[in-house]
Design a protein around this motif. Structure first.
Motif, PDB file in Angstrom:
ATOM      1  N   SER A 116       0.841  -1.190   0.000  1.00 53.73           N
ATOM      2  CA  SER A 116       0.000   0.000   0.000  1.00 53.73           C
ATOM      3  C   SER A 116       0.880   1.246   0.000  1.00 53.73           C
ATOM      4  CB  SER A 116      -0.881  -0.007   1.249  1.00 53.73           C
ATOM      5  OG  SER A 116      -1.394   1.266   1.523  1.00 53.73           O
ATOM      6  N   VAL A 117       0.399   2.300  -0.650  1.00 52.44           N
ATOM      7  CA  VAL A 117       1.153   3.561  -0.651  1.00 52.44           C
ATOM      8  C   VAL A 117       1.363   4.065   0.776  1.00 52.44           C
ATOM      9  CG1 VAL A 117      -0.842   5.101  -0.953  1.00 52.44           C
ATOM     10  CG2 VAL A 117       1.401   5.790  -1.813  1.00 52.44           C
ATOM     11  N   PHE A 118       0.465   3.731   1.674  1.00 52.01           N
ATOM     12  CA  PHE A 118       0.592   4.139   3.072  1.00 52.01           C
ATOM     13  C   PHE A 118       1.833   3.520   3.716  1.00 52.01           C
ATOM     14  CE2 PHE A 118      -3.960   4.568   2.276  1.00 52.01           C
ATOM     15  CZ  PHE A 118      -4.240   5.797   2.834  1.00 52.01           C
ATOM     16  N   ASP A 119       2.199   2.318   3.260  1.00 55.22           N
ATOM     17  CA  ASP A 119       3.299   1.578   3.863  1.00 55.22           C
ATOM     18  C   ASP A 119       4.628   1.747   3.133  1.00 55.22           C
ATOM     19  OD1 ASP A 119       1.531   0.520   5.784  1.00 55.22           O
ATOM     20  OD2 ASP A 119       0.921  -1.056   4.385  1.00 55.22           O
ATOM     21  N   MET A 120       4.608   2.360   1.958  1.00 55.10           N
ATOM     22  CA  MET A 120       5.844   2.562   1.205  1.00 55.10           C
ATOM     23  C   MET A 120       6.731   3.555   1.935  1.00 55.10           C
ATOM     24  SD  MET A 120       4.296   2.689  -2.648  1.00 55.10           S
ATOM     25  CE  MET A 120       5.863   2.724  -3.488  1.00 55.10           C
ATOM     26  N   LYS A 121       8.037   3.423   1.740  1.00 52.58           N
ATOM     27  CA  LYS A 121       8.964   4.352   2.390  1.00 52.58           C
ATOM     28  C   LYS A 121       8.781   5.760   1.830  1.00 52.58           C
ATOM     29  CE  LYS A 121      12.885   1.687   3.946  1.00 52.58           C
ATOM     30  NZ  LYS A 121      14.346   1.604   3.894  1.00 52.58           N
ATOM     31  N   LEU A 122       8.720   6.719   2.726  1.00 47.81           N
ATOM     32  CA  LEU A 122       8.629   8.122   2.332  1.00 47.81           C
ATOM     33  C   LEU A 122       9.728   8.477   1.339  1.00 47.81           C
ATOM     34  CD1 LEU A 122       7.766  11.136   2.563  1.00 47.81           C
ATOM     35  CD2 LEU A 122       9.272  11.263   4.559  1.00 47.81           C
ATOM     36  N   SER A 123      10.950   8.032   1.617  1.00 49.75           N
ATOM     37  CA  SER A 123      12.083   8.401   0.772  1.00 49.75           C
ATOM     38  C   SER A 123      11.861   7.970  -0.680  1.00 49.75           C
ATOM     39  CB  SER A 123      13.380   7.818   1.316  1.00 49.75           C
ATOM     40  OG  SER A 123      13.282   6.411   1.439  1.00 49.75           O
ATOM     41  N   LYS A 124      11.244   6.834  -0.884  1.00 52.32           N
ATOM     42  CA  LYS A 124      11.001   6.332  -2.240  1.00 52.32           C
ATOM     43  C   LYS A 124       9.918   7.155  -2.949  1.00 52.32           C
ATOM     44  CE  LYS A 124       9.772   2.201  -4.799  1.00 52.32           C
ATOM     45  NZ  LYS A 124       9.458   0.785  -4.767  1.00 52.32           N
ATOM     46  N   VAL A 125       8.805   7.379  -2.280  1.00 48.52           N
ATOM     47  CA  VAL A 125       7.687   8.095  -2.902  1.00 48.52           C
ATOM     48  C   VAL A 125       8.050   9.562  -3.115  1.00 48.52           C
ATOM     49  CG1 VAL A 125       5.249   8.715  -2.714  1.00 48.52           C
ATOM     50  CG2 VAL A 125       6.037   6.499  -1.862  1.00 48.52           C
ATOM     51  N   TYR A 126       8.659  10.175  -2.123  1.00 47.84           N
ATOM     52  CA  TYR A 126       8.999  11.600  -2.224  1.00 47.84           C
ATOM     53  C   TYR A 126      10.037  11.822  -3.322  1.00 47.84           C
ATOM     54  CZ  TYR A 126       9.193  16.389  -0.453  1.00 47.84           C
ATOM     55  OH  TYR A 126       9.086  17.759  -0.325  1.00 47.84           O
ATOM     56  N   MET A 166      10.537   6.196   7.732  1.00 47.04           N
ATOM     57  CA  MET A 166       9.139   6.565   7.898  1.00 47.04           C
ATOM     58  C   MET A 166       8.289   6.130   6.704  1.00 47.04           C
ATOM     59  SD  MET A 166       7.439  10.342   8.473  1.00 47.04           S
ATOM     60  CE  MET A 166       8.181  10.581  10.057  1.00 47.04           C
ATOM     61  N   PRO A 167       7.158   5.475   6.976  1.00 50.29           N
ATOM     62  CA  PRO A 167       6.212   5.171   5.900  1.00 50.29           C
ATOM     63  C   PRO A 167       5.540   6.460   5.391  1.00 50.29           C
ATOM     64  CG  PRO A 167       5.818   3.771   7.813  1.00 50.29           C
ATOM     65  CD  PRO A 167       6.768   4.857   8.238  1.00 50.29           C
ATOM     66  N   TYR A 168       5.185   6.446   4.126  1.00 49.47           N
ATOM     67  CA  TYR A 168       4.572   7.619   3.507  1.00 49.47           C
ATOM     68  C   TYR A 168       3.291   8.024   4.243  1.00 49.47           C
ATOM     69  CZ  TYR A 168       3.503  10.708  -0.479  1.00 49.47           C
ATOM     70  OH  TYR A 168       3.247  11.786  -1.288  1.00 49.47           O
ATOM     71  N   GLY A 169       2.493   7.064   4.649  1.00 50.05           N
ATOM     72  CA  GLY A 169       1.256   7.371   5.377  1.00 50.05           C
ATOM     73  C   GLY A 169       1.519   8.104   6.684  1.00 50.05           C
ATOM     74  N   ASP A 170       2.561   7.692   7.401  1.00 54.69           N
ATOM     75  CA  ASP A 170       2.894   8.346   8.673  1.00 54.69           C
ATOM     76  C   ASP A 170       3.345   9.789   8.461  1.00 54.69           C
ATOM     77  OD1 ASP A 170       2.237   6.029   9.977  1.00 54.69           O
ATOM     78  OD2 ASP A 170       4.293   5.510  10.551  1.00 54.69           O
ATOM     79  N   PHE A 171       4.005  10.044   7.342  1.00 55.60           N
ATOM     80  CA  PHE A 171       4.426  11.418   7.026  1.00 55.60           C
ATOM     81  C   PHE A 171       3.216  12.338   6.992  1.00 55.60           C
ATOM     82  CE2 PHE A 171       5.770  14.663   3.798  1.00 55.60           C
ATOM     83  CZ  PHE A 171       6.825  15.209   4.503  1.00 55.60           C
ATOM     84  N   PHE A 172       2.118  11.861   6.454  1.00 56.34           N
ATOM     85  CA  PHE A 172       0.893  12.660   6.387  1.00 56.34           C
ATOM     86  C   PHE A 172       0.141  12.640   7.717  1.00 56.34           C
ATOM     87  CE2 PHE A 172       1.996  12.205   2.027  1.00 56.34           C
ATOM     88  CZ  PHE A 172       1.543  13.363   1.430  1.00 56.34           C
TER      89      PHE A 172
END
Length: 116
Positions: A5-15, A55-61
């Motif tokens: 899930s996008v929520f669980d992907m690493k922030l560093s990767k998505v950002y 940090m997971p992407y979801g947690d960043f938000f």
């Protein structure tokens, strides 16, 4: 292999993907940071620290210091989904940031992207 899930992907990767999208069109990582700061209230240093963590992407938000009260002005469609119709506020803000980066990549002036 199960999809992540996008929520669980690493922030560093998505950002990094958001930054690359902007940079391919001649914009900068700093401008992506500016959009992120406007939307979520993070400073550039806080964004960098989060990127260096796991940090997971979801947690960043979810952990955003202060979602901008004008965030609802970021409207339209992203990935064939109307932002206003997204029920989950975390996903809605993810899509808002994606929309802002799309606008950045399409050459829209920063003052219009930031709804100022």
């Amino acid at each position: 292999m199960p999809r992540t899930s996008v929520f669980d992907m690493k922030l560093s990767k998505v950002y990094a993907a958001l930054v690359q999208k902007a940079e391919r069109k001649g914009r900068t990582a700093e401008e992506v940071d500016q959009c992120t700061s406007w939307l979520l209230g993070y400073t550039a240093d806080q964004i960098r620290a989060a990127m260096e963590s796991d940090m997971p992407y979801g947690d960043f938000f979810r952990n955003a210091p202060q979602v901008n009260p004008n965030a609802s002005k970021v409207t339209g469609t992203i990935c064939h989904v109307k932002i206003a119709e997204i029920e989950d506020p975390v996903m809605q803000n993810m899509r808002r940031l994606d929309k802002m980066v799309d606008e950045l990549a399409h050459g829209k002036p920063m003052e219009k992207i930031l709804r100022s």
